[in-house]
Every structure is written in C-alpha cells, then in structure tokens.
Write a protein that holds these residues in place. Structure first.
Motif, PDB file in Angstrom:
ATOM      1  N   ALA A 167      42.539  -2.835  53.222  1.00 54.22           N
ATOM      2  CA  ALA A 167      42.231  -1.857  52.526  1.00 54.22           C
ATOM      3  C   ALA A 167      42.532  -0.897  50.746  1.00 54.22           C
ATOM      4  N   THR A 168      43.938   0.141  51.280  1.00 56.01           N
ATOM      5  CA  THR A 168      44.093   0.227  49.989  1.00 56.01           C
ATOM      6  C   THR A 168      45.084  -0.657  49.125  1.00 56.01           C
ATOM      7  N   GLY A 169      46.083  -1.542  49.686  1.00 59.71           N
ATOM      8  CA  GLY A 169      46.822  -2.508  48.902  1.00 59.71           C
ATOM      9  C   GLY A 169      48.005  -2.208  49.125  1.00 59.71           C
ATOM     10  N   GLU A 170      48.552  -1.049  50.025  1.00 56.37           N
ATOM     11  CA  GLU A 170      49.812  -0.804  50.422  1.00 56.37           C
ATOM     12  C   GLU A 170      50.767  -1.400  51.170  1.00 56.37           C
ATOM     13  N   ARG A 171      51.856  -1.369  51.161  1.00 59.11           N
ATOM     14  CA  ARG A 171      52.741  -2.147  51.851  1.00 59.11           C
ATOM     15  C   ARG A 171      53.640  -1.529  52.780  1.00 59.11           C
ATOM     16  N   THR A 172      53.763  -1.892  54.066  1.00 53.34           N
ATOM     17  CA  THR A 172      54.405  -0.870  55.168  1.00 53.34           C
ATOM     18  C   THR A 172      55.864  -1.858  55.215  1.00 53.34           C
ATOM     19  N   HIS A 173      57.396  -1.677  54.948  1.00 54.95           N
ATOM     20  CA  HIS A 173      58.220  -2.830  55.410  1.00 54.95           C
ATOM     21  C   HIS A 173      58.957  -1.992  56.456  1.00 54.95           C
ATOM     22  N   ILE A 174      57.767  -2.886  57.913  1.00 54.14           N
ATOM     23  CA  ILE A 174      57.933  -1.978  59.004  1.00 54.14           C
ATOM     24  C   ILE A 174      59.607  -2.486  59.687  1.00 54.14           C
ATOM     25  N   PHE A 175      59.980  -4.045  58.547  1.00 47.93           N
ATOM     26  CA  PHE A 175      61.555  -4.153  59.910  1.00 47.93           C
ATOM     27  C   PHE A 175      62.487  -3.967  58.261  1.00 47.93           C
ATOM     28  N   GLY A 176      62.471  -3.239  57.299  1.00 52.42           N
ATOM     29  CA  GLY A 176      63.418  -3.280  56.405  1.00 52.42           C
ATOM     30  C   GLY A 176      62.965  -4.035  55.445  1.00 52.42           C
ATOM     31  N   ARG A 177      63.836  -3.480  54.173  1.00 54.30           N
ATOM     32  CA  ARG A 177      63.379  -3.981  53.005  1.00 54.30           C
ATOM     33  C   ARG A 177      64.279  -4.889  52.171  1.00 54.30           C
ATOM     34  N   GLY A 178      63.733  -6.424  52.245  1.00 55.97           N
ATOM     35  CA  GLY A 178      64.644  -6.983  51.174  1.00 55.97           C
ATOM     36  C   GLY A 178      66.177  -7.916  51.757  1.00 55.97           C
ATOM     37  N   GLY A 179      65.894  -7.866  53.267  1.00 59.20           N
ATOM     38  CA  GLY A 179      67.010  -8.589  53.599  1.00 59.20           C
ATOM     39  C   GLY A 179      67.393  -9.960  53.112  1.00 59.20           C
ATOM     40  N   GLY A 180      65.829 -11.045  52.861  1.00 59.87           N
ATOM     41  CA  GLY A 180      66.419 -12.325  52.946  1.00 59.87           C
ATOM     42  C   GLY A 180      66.680 -12.345  51.805  1.00 59.87           C
ATOM     43  N   VAL A 181      66.263 -11.669  50.390  1.00 64.25           N
ATOM     44  CA  VAL A 181      66.494 -11.950  48.938  1.00 64.25           C
ATOM     45  C   VAL A 181      68.142 -11.800  48.656  1.00 64.25           C
ATOM     46  N   ALA A 182      68.592 -10.779  49.407  1.00 62.55           N
ATOM     47  CA  ALA A 182      69.963 -10.002  50.204  1.00 62.55           C
ATOM     48  C   ALA A 182      70.841 -11.022  50.249  1.00 62.55           C
TER      49      ALA A 182
END
Length: 274
Positions: free
Chosen positions: A193-208
């Motif tokens: 509905a809002t397009g908002e992203r919620t990073h439930i399990f953390g953020r950026g681990g794969g990129v890091a």
C-alpha cells in the motif's frame, strides 16, 4: 536404476551450462531460487532443466506442482518429468511424499551421479541444480562429476546465515568451481500500500559479504507471503502475473547470472577429485 557410467560428464554433452544453487545453511530459500531461476531462464527463451539434488528433503516436485514417477526409455535411461516447460528430476518422484530417504553418505553421492549420468536430459542451455544445505556428499559429488559453470550462493541477511554461507563459498573455491555471486533472500518486507520496505532480518548482509569476498551481488528477493504460498501450492511466484515485484527480482537475478557467465574468464582447471 540403470547402471552408472564411470564418466557422467559424457552424458552432459548437450548441456551448455550447469549451475549449482547452494548455501551453507538450510531454510534460506535455495529451492525457491532454483525453481524461479529455472522458470526465468525458460521465459527468456532458454531450454532449461532442474535437478533436485536434495536427496533427504526434495521439495521441487511440490513447489513445481507436479507428481508422477520417473520412467525409462528403451535404453534404460531416465526420462525427466516436464512441468511448465522445465525438465525435472528429483528423488521425490521415486519416494512417496511422506517417505523418508534413509541413505548413508555414499548412497547420496551415488544417487546424484545417477541423476547426472543416467538421465536423458537432451539439449539444454541451462541445468539448474538445487543442492541441499551444507558442504556434504551431494555438493562434493556434483562438483567432482561434472564441469560446473558456477555456483549461485543464497543467503538471508542475518549474520548466522552469512557465517554458514562463507563455508559454502570456501568449498566451491577449493573445488575450483566459479562462484557466480550471492543472492539475498528475504531481504525486506514490502508494504504494497505504501511502498515502504521493512528489513525484518537485518539489512545489507548479502551486499556486505559480496564486497568482503570480492564476489558479485546478483540481487535481492523480498520477504513475500505470496512466495511462500506459491511454493506450498505448487504455483511458483514467477508464474503469477500479479506478483510483479517478485517476478522482477528473479528476472534481475537471471540477467545477472547470464552476465556473469558471459564475462567469465577461462575455465578453472578441474574438477578436483579426492
């Protein structure tokens, strides 16, 4: 099953690329990636096959919405089951849905070799292989029995998953199998509905992790109830025209995998045999 060939690669001469989908940890979505990557490759015009090499926990038949048994041609070779244009082989077509496959390690390797050497795969552009968790017999047998184009490593953002993924990457590197890159599954929850992203399990681990190890980051897949529901119902999310975000994510991963293969240097010497 038919007698095994001593050289399973001889039966894979009609397959251009063999891609292993792997992770050091269970529950990160390897089968989800394998199924939808194969479908994305097929939609892009490639002849695709899918080998379910998770002997103890074969999920591909359910996720692809197909039942049946593996038939043999007059020469005794196994005929893949075809669903959604994908040629499929899984121990799930041999054992019943609630039957336990109780094999010691050597028998797991023997089954994987049989699925490589005794299956009439035909001409394929891509054979996607869904591996079980860890660095055990199935992965080792695959790497030592055929010339793998490369491995796609699946993780989730949590540090505990990333720790196990490092082990899987190390295994493939020691076996001289190119690591095509890392896919992060369950990256975020998208509020439609809002397009908002919620990073439930953390953020950026794969990129890091990809930056740390100097590996390509192939893409991220949202945490979506539709992905889970589709897998349970045998209706892969890639085939759902309403799931545009999820389909776009898998198409991005498919394009990234193709690009990495296109840009690969000369093949590593191998496979390593122990």
């Amino acid at each position: 099953m038919a007698a095994e060939s001593e050289n399973p690669r001889a039966f894979l001469t009609g397959i251009r690329h063999v891609i292993a989908v792997a992770s050091g940890k269970g529950g990160v979505g390897k089968s989800t990636v394998s199924v939808n990557l194969a479908l994305a490759l097929a939609e892009a015009g490639h002849a695709a096959g899918l080998l379910d090499a998770d002997i103890y926990g074969p999920n591909v038949p359910q996720m692809m919405g197909v039942t049946g048994s593996l038939e043999k041609d007059p020469s005794g070779r196994i005929q893949p089951v075809i669903q959604h244009g994908i040629r499929l082989v899984s121990v799930g077509f041999v054992a019943g849905p609630s039957d336990a496959v109780i094999y010691r390690g050597p028998l797991v390797g023997k089954m994987v070799k049989s699925f490589l050497g005794n299956v009439a795969w035909g001409e394929l552009d891509y054979l996607v292989v869904d591996l079980p968790p860890g660095t055990g017999d199935a992965a080792l047998t695959l790497a030592q029995s055929t010339e793998l184009t490369g491995a796609v490593i699946v993780t989730t953002p949590q540090q505990v998953a990333l720790s196990d993924v490092r082990k899987a990457i190390t295994m493939f590197q020691r076996l001289r199998v190119p690591v095509l890159g890392i896919v992060e599954n369950m990256s975020y929850y998208l509020n439609a509905a809002t397009g908002e992203r919620t990073h439930i399990f953390g953020r950026g681990g794969g990129v890091a992790l990809s930056d740390e190890l100097g590996l390509p980051f192939l893409g991220e897949i949202p945490l979506s109830p539709a992905v889970c529901a589709g897998g349970d119902a045998g209706e892969p999310i890639f085939l759902d025209p309403a799931s545009t975000v999820e389909k776009a994510a898998f198409n991005d991963i498919r394009a990234a995998v193709e690009a990495e293969i296109e840009n690969q240097p000369a093949p590593m010497p191998g496979p390593v045999r122990t």
